[in-house]
Design a protein around this motif. Sequence first.
Motif, PDB file in Angstrom:
ATOM      1  N   GLN A 225      -3.919   7.058  -2.991  1.00 49.48           N
ATOM      2  CA  GLN A 225      -3.600   5.831  -2.479  1.00 49.48           C
ATOM      3  C   GLN A 225      -3.849   4.857  -3.545  1.00 49.48           C
ATOM      4  OE1 GLN A 225      -6.667   5.631   0.594  1.00 49.48           O
ATOM      5  NE2 GLN A 225      -5.276   6.604   1.891  1.00 49.48           N
ATOM      6  N   VAL A 226      -2.642   3.771  -3.503  1.00 50.82           N
ATOM      7  CA  VAL A 226      -2.683   2.619  -4.451  1.00 50.82           C
ATOM      8  C   VAL A 226      -2.336   1.426  -3.688  1.00 50.82           C
ATOM      9  CG1 VAL A 226      -2.042   4.240  -6.281  1.00 50.82           C
ATOM     10  CG2 VAL A 226      -0.232   3.187  -5.020  1.00 50.82           C
ATOM     11  N   ALA A 227      -2.674   0.426  -4.446  1.00 48.93           N
ATOM     12  CA  ALA A 227      -2.230  -0.921  -3.913  1.00 48.93           C
ATOM     13  C   ALA A 227      -1.465  -1.600  -5.062  1.00 48.93           C
ATOM     14  CB  ALA A 227      -3.457  -2.009  -3.592  1.00 48.93           C
ATOM     15  N   VAL A 228      -0.396  -2.222  -4.729  1.00 51.54           N
ATOM     16  CA  VAL A 228       0.494  -2.742  -5.793  1.00 51.54           C
ATOM     17  C   VAL A 228       0.786  -4.278  -5.390  1.00 51.54           C
ATOM     18  CG1 VAL A 228       2.751  -2.624  -7.010  1.00 51.54           C
ATOM     19  CG2 VAL A 228       1.654  -0.622  -6.019  1.00 51.54           C
ATOM     20  N   LEU A 229       0.497  -5.085  -6.351  1.00 53.46           N
ATOM     21  CA  LEU A 229       0.682  -6.605  -6.169  1.00 53.46           C
ATOM     22  C   LEU A 229       0.725  -7.293  -7.542  1.00 53.46           C
ATOM     23  CD1 LEU A 229      -2.912  -8.378  -6.044  1.00 53.46           C
ATOM     24  CD2 LEU A 229      -2.717  -6.043  -6.216  1.00 53.46           C
ATOM     25  N   SER A 230       1.300  -8.478  -7.483  1.00 50.80           N
ATOM     26  CA  SER A 230       1.653  -9.224  -8.548  1.00 50.80           C
ATOM     27  C   SER A 230       0.657  -9.543  -9.167  1.00 50.80           C
ATOM     28  CB  SER A 230       2.440 -10.571  -8.080  1.00 50.80           C
ATOM     29  OG  SER A 230       2.227 -11.496  -9.185  1.00 50.80           O
TER      30      SER A 230
ATOM     31  N   ILE B  49      -1.524  -2.082 -10.393  1.00 53.06           N
ATOM     32  CA  ILE B  49      -1.518  -1.042  -9.680  1.00 53.06           C
ATOM     33  C   ILE B  49      -2.827  -0.428  -9.625  1.00 53.06           C
ATOM     34  CG2 ILE B  49      -0.597   1.363  -9.477  1.00 53.06           C
ATOM     35  CD1 ILE B  49       1.899   0.108 -10.763  1.00 53.06           C
ATOM     36  N   LEU B  50      -3.621  -0.671  -8.359  1.00 53.37           N
ATOM     37  CA  LEU B  50      -5.040  -0.343  -8.344  1.00 53.37           C
ATOM     38  C   LEU B  50      -5.159   1.055  -7.510  1.00 53.37           C
ATOM     39  CD1 LEU B  50      -6.055  -3.990  -7.271  1.00 53.37           C
ATOM     40  CD2 LEU B  50      -6.276  -2.728  -9.458  1.00 53.37           C
ATOM     41  N   PRO B  51      -5.820   2.023  -8.084  1.00 53.33           N
ATOM     42  CA  PRO B  51      -6.135   3.235  -7.320  1.00 53.33           C
ATOM     43  C   PRO B  51      -7.116   3.134  -6.261  1.00 53.33           C
ATOM     44  CG  PRO B  51      -6.956   3.252  -9.526  1.00 53.33           C
ATOM     45  CD  PRO B  51      -6.115   2.047  -9.386  1.00 53.33           C
ATOM     46  N   ALA B  52      -6.776   3.690  -5.095  1.00 56.65           N
ATOM     47  CA  ALA B  52      -7.988   3.564  -4.104  1.00 56.65           C
ATOM     48  C   ALA B  52      -8.462   4.881  -3.905  1.00 56.65           C
ATOM     49  CB  ALA B  52      -7.569   2.911  -2.751  1.00 56.65           C
ATOM     50  N   LYS B  53      -8.351   5.543  -2.520  1.00 59.13           N
ATOM     51  CA  LYS B  53      -8.944   7.067  -2.547  1.00 59.13           C
ATOM     52  C   LYS B  53      -7.728   7.953  -2.729  1.00 59.13           C
ATOM     53  CE  LYS B  53     -11.618   6.235   1.863  1.00 59.13           C
ATOM     54  NZ  LYS B  53     -11.850   6.349   3.222  1.00 59.13           N
TER      55      LYS B  53
ATOM     56  N   TRP C  32      -3.867   3.563   5.902  1.00 56.53           N
ATOM     57  CA  TRP C  32      -3.560   2.899   4.507  1.00 56.53           C
ATOM     58  C   TRP C  32      -1.771   2.635   4.852  1.00 56.53           C
ATOM     59  CZ3 TRP C  32      -6.128   1.434   0.921  1.00 56.53           C
ATOM     60  CH2 TRP C  32      -5.822   1.037  -0.495  1.00 56.53           C
ATOM     61  N   GLN C  33      -1.582   2.474   5.831  1.00 51.72           N
ATOM     62  CA  GLN C  33      -0.433   1.763   6.521  1.00 51.72           C
ATOM     63  C   GLN C  33      -0.332   0.599   7.386  1.00 51.72           C
ATOM     64  OE1 GLN C  33       1.588   4.830   8.812  1.00 51.72           O
ATOM     65  NE2 GLN C  33       3.862   3.902   8.172  1.00 51.72           N
ATOM     66  N   VAL C  34       0.177  -0.487   6.511  1.00 46.84           N
ATOM     67  CA  VAL C  34      -0.049  -1.848   7.191  1.00 46.84           C
ATOM     68  C   VAL C  34       1.282  -2.761   6.833  1.00 46.84           C
ATOM     69  CG1 VAL C  34      -2.713  -2.240   7.018  1.00 46.84           C
ATOM     70  CG2 VAL C  34      -1.220  -2.964   5.292  1.00 46.84           C
TER      71      VAL C  34
ATOM     72  N   LEU D 250       0.785  -1.245   0.041  1.00 43.58           N
ATOM     73  CA  LEU D 250      -0.096  -0.049   0.074  1.00 43.58           C
ATOM     74  C   LEU D 250       0.815   1.405   0.000  1.00 43.58           C
ATOM     75  CD1 LEU D 250      -2.751  -1.148   2.659  1.00 43.58           C
ATOM     76  CD2 LEU D 250      -2.595  -1.408   0.049  1.00 43.58           C
ATOM     77  N   LYS D 251       0.584   2.073  -0.994  1.00 44.35           N
ATOM     78  CA  LYS D 251       1.503   3.371  -0.984  1.00 44.35           C
ATOM     79  C   LYS D 251       0.684   4.576  -1.199  1.00 44.35           C
ATOM     80  CE  LYS D 251       5.467   2.769  -3.640  1.00 44.35           C
ATOM     81  NZ  LYS D 251       6.591   2.543  -2.353  1.00 44.35           N
ATOM     82  N   THR D 252       1.180   5.795  -0.797  1.00 44.62           N
ATOM     83  CA  THR D 252       0.458   7.009  -1.324  1.00 44.62           C
ATOM     84  C   THR D 252       1.386   7.748  -1.923  1.00 44.62           C
ATOM     85  OG1 THR D 252      -0.578   6.960   1.174  1.00 44.62           O
ATOM     86  CG2 THR D 252      -0.677   9.235  -0.084  1.00 44.62           C
TER      87      THR D 252
END
Length: 198
Positions: free
Chosen positions: A84-89, A69-73, A146-148, A35-37
Amino acid sequence: IASGRLAHATELPALAQRLGQRPVTALVPACDVILKTVPLPGKPNRQLLQALPFMLEEDQAEDIEQLLILPAKTLEQDKQYLQQVAVLSRQKLELWLSWLQQAGFLLQRMLPDALLLPELDHQPVAIELAAQGAAQSQWLLKQGPWQVSCVEQSWWPEYLALLQLPSVLSYSPWPAHVLQPHQLAPAELPLALLARQL
């Protein structure tokens, strides 16, 4: 169901039959999602969101083409837009989706498990996920909305030492050898605690 564990993905169809056609939220391991901002150079629009992979390319160890790369809020802070984005394989996500779809689940959404830890003002929250088979236990840690983190048990003391958190609220018994200041919440089954936050 209480433990949230199956021996293998081949057991998913039996679970799907028990649930019927109810919409399902799948929790994916936080260890597999970053999770990144990301600060944006201007007001968010379609072109900027399409450029997110290029903004993140240098930060990733893997080839950006292999990542999703999936955009969130989108947030605004001090006249600066943050995405905010989620990055995964991509390959891992496709595998999870194929397991769930072949089993017959009516999938509504997927979330990183640690994102569902309770959110407390300025109080990091943790819970231990017990080892499965020969694998090591892991700790889930939530420091903010958004910080885990997901941390192997053997790295837990060093990880906390690097973070230098004032205190952690733990929903699991605290290991005696970990010198991090902490408070104990009433012990919870991880799946029960995470499910309540949905």
